[in-house]
Write a protein that holds these residues in place. Structure first.
Motif, PDB file in Angstrom:
ATOM      1  N   LYS A 122       0.834  -1.206   0.000  1.00 47.80           N
ATOM      2  CA  LYS A 122       0.000   0.000   0.000  1.00 47.80           C
ATOM      3  C   LYS A 122       0.867   1.253   0.000  1.00 47.80           C
ATOM      4  O   LYS A 122       0.594   2.213  -0.741  1.00 47.80           O
ATOM      5  CB  LYS A 122      -0.920  -0.012   1.220  1.00 47.80           C
ATOM      6  N   THR A 125       2.446   1.550  -3.427  1.00 50.96           N
ATOM      7  CA  THR A 125       1.452   1.961  -4.416  1.00 50.96           C
ATOM      8  C   THR A 125       1.223   3.476  -4.341  1.00 50.96           C
ATOM      9  O   THR A 125       1.120   4.156  -5.368  1.00 50.96           O
ATOM     10  CB  THR A 125       0.124   1.215  -4.186  1.00 50.96           C
ATOM     11  N   TRP A 141       7.764  -0.898  -6.357  1.00 49.63           N
ATOM     12  CA  TRP A 141       6.359  -1.300  -6.384  1.00 49.63           C
ATOM     13  C   TRP A 141       6.213  -2.716  -6.929  1.00 49.63           C
ATOM     14  O   TRP A 141       5.456  -3.527  -6.389  1.00 49.63           O
ATOM     15  CB  TRP A 141       5.548  -0.331  -7.241  1.00 49.63           C
ATOM     16  N   HIS A 145       4.557  -5.695  -5.024  1.00 49.75           N
ATOM     17  CA  HIS A 145       3.367  -6.281  -5.627  1.00 49.75           C
ATOM     18  C   HIS A 145       3.512  -7.798  -5.731  1.00 49.75           C
ATOM     19  O   HIS A 145       2.608  -8.557  -5.369  1.00 49.75           O
ATOM     20  CB  HIS A 145       3.141  -5.663  -7.010  1.00 49.75           C
ATOM     21  N   TYR A 187      -3.414   2.822 -15.464  1.00 56.02           N
ATOM     22  CA  TYR A 187      -3.586   2.689 -14.024  1.00 56.02           C
ATOM     23  C   TYR A 187      -4.114   3.945 -13.357  1.00 56.02           C
ATOM     24  O   TYR A 187      -4.550   3.898 -12.211  1.00 56.02           O
ATOM     25  CB  TYR A 187      -2.270   2.210 -13.379  1.00 56.02           C
ATOM     26  N   ALA A 193      -5.083  -0.171  -5.209  1.00 58.34           N
ATOM     27  CA  ALA A 193      -5.055  -0.363  -3.754  1.00 58.34           C
ATOM     28  C   ALA A 193      -6.350  -1.009  -3.269  1.00 58.34           C
ATOM     29  O   ALA A 193      -6.346  -1.886  -2.396  1.00 58.34           O
ATOM     30  CB  ALA A 193      -4.823   0.965  -3.048  1.00 58.34           C
TER      31      ALA A 193
END
Length: 249
Positions: A122, A125, A141, A145, A187, A193
């Motif tokens: 989180k 992100t 990220w 991820h 995105y 999220a």
């Protein structure tokens, strides 16, 4: 019984080293899809003999990163929409089964690891959303991820599922070096999220059906975006080219 000599061991080590270096460079996009891999040029670049390099390239055929072109040598495997979509189908099947197994067998420590991976992702992100053109932040990220997705399935007792998923992830990495452009285009309209939070909640509620559905939706939406963007910029081989390369290999 055949005795292994030091020369045999050294040769094997050199092949493995060349194999790993070439694999890393192909995945990173340093050798572009369709590029001829000329042994005489590459042996100097990687500091190994022609024989060692050919063995390493042969290993990369098994990894589906390189194709043999009959008497014409080797080339980097092409990227194609068919290949990416096929990878997605396999990954969806495996991850859905793996998350079901994890929910069934996972304990409190597993839940805690998923929560931790989610919170770290989180933060990553948020940082990526604020700096979408920063490649270092993107790389962080991506690591977070992948770590979150791995945490979701880490309690699955099937080692084969984890092995095959790891193989699929490595193939995905070939496409990821172009991911930044996809992220910039698509995105901004997705709440990644929220998608990850929904997966976390399904896990904490031990709702295997919902978790499997969310995994499928998340992966399928992402791959559709990738395919749309890569086809638009002409990054894929045509279906005919991809079939011809497979036949040649």
């Amino acid at each position: 019984m055949t005795k292994t000599t030091n020369d045999d061991t050294k040769s094997g080590t050199l092949v493995e080293m060349a194999h790993e270096k070439l694999k890393k460079d192909i995945i990173a996009g340093l050798h572009q899809p369709g590029t001829k891999l000329r042994v005489e040029h590459l042996k100097q670049q990687y500091g190994v003999s022609s024989g060692t390099l050919r063995e390493a390239l042969t290993m990369l055929i098994a990894d589906k990163l390189v194709v043999a072109e009959g008497q014409r040598g080797f080339s980097v495997a092409l990227l194609s929409a068919e290949d990416l979509e096929d990878l997605c189908r396999i990954r969806v099947l495996l991850e859905k089964e793996a998350i079901r197994q994890s929910i069934k067998h996972g304990d409190d420590d597993w839940e805690a690891s998923v929560v931790s991976a989610y919170h770290i992702l989180k933060r990553a992100t948020k940082a990526f959303a604020e700096n979408p053109k920063d490649e270092e932040i993107l790389a962080e990220w991506e690591r977070r991820h992948r770590a979150f997705h791995l945490s979701l399935i880490s309690a699955a007792p099937s080692e084969w599922i984890r092995y095959f998923l790891d193989t699929a992830y490595k193939q995905y990495e070939r496409y990821r070096h172009m991911f930044l452009a996809v992220a910039e285009e698509f995105y901004k309209d997705r709440d990644a999220a929220a998608e990850h939070e929904a997966m976390l909640n399904a896990v904490l509620e031990r709702d295997a059906d919902e978790a499997a559905r969310l995994i499928e939706d998340h992966l399928t939406q992402s791959i559709n975006e990738w395919v749309s963007y890569f086809e638009k910029i002409g990054a894929f081989a045509s279906s005919r080219e991809a079939r011809d390369v497979k036949k040649a290999g």
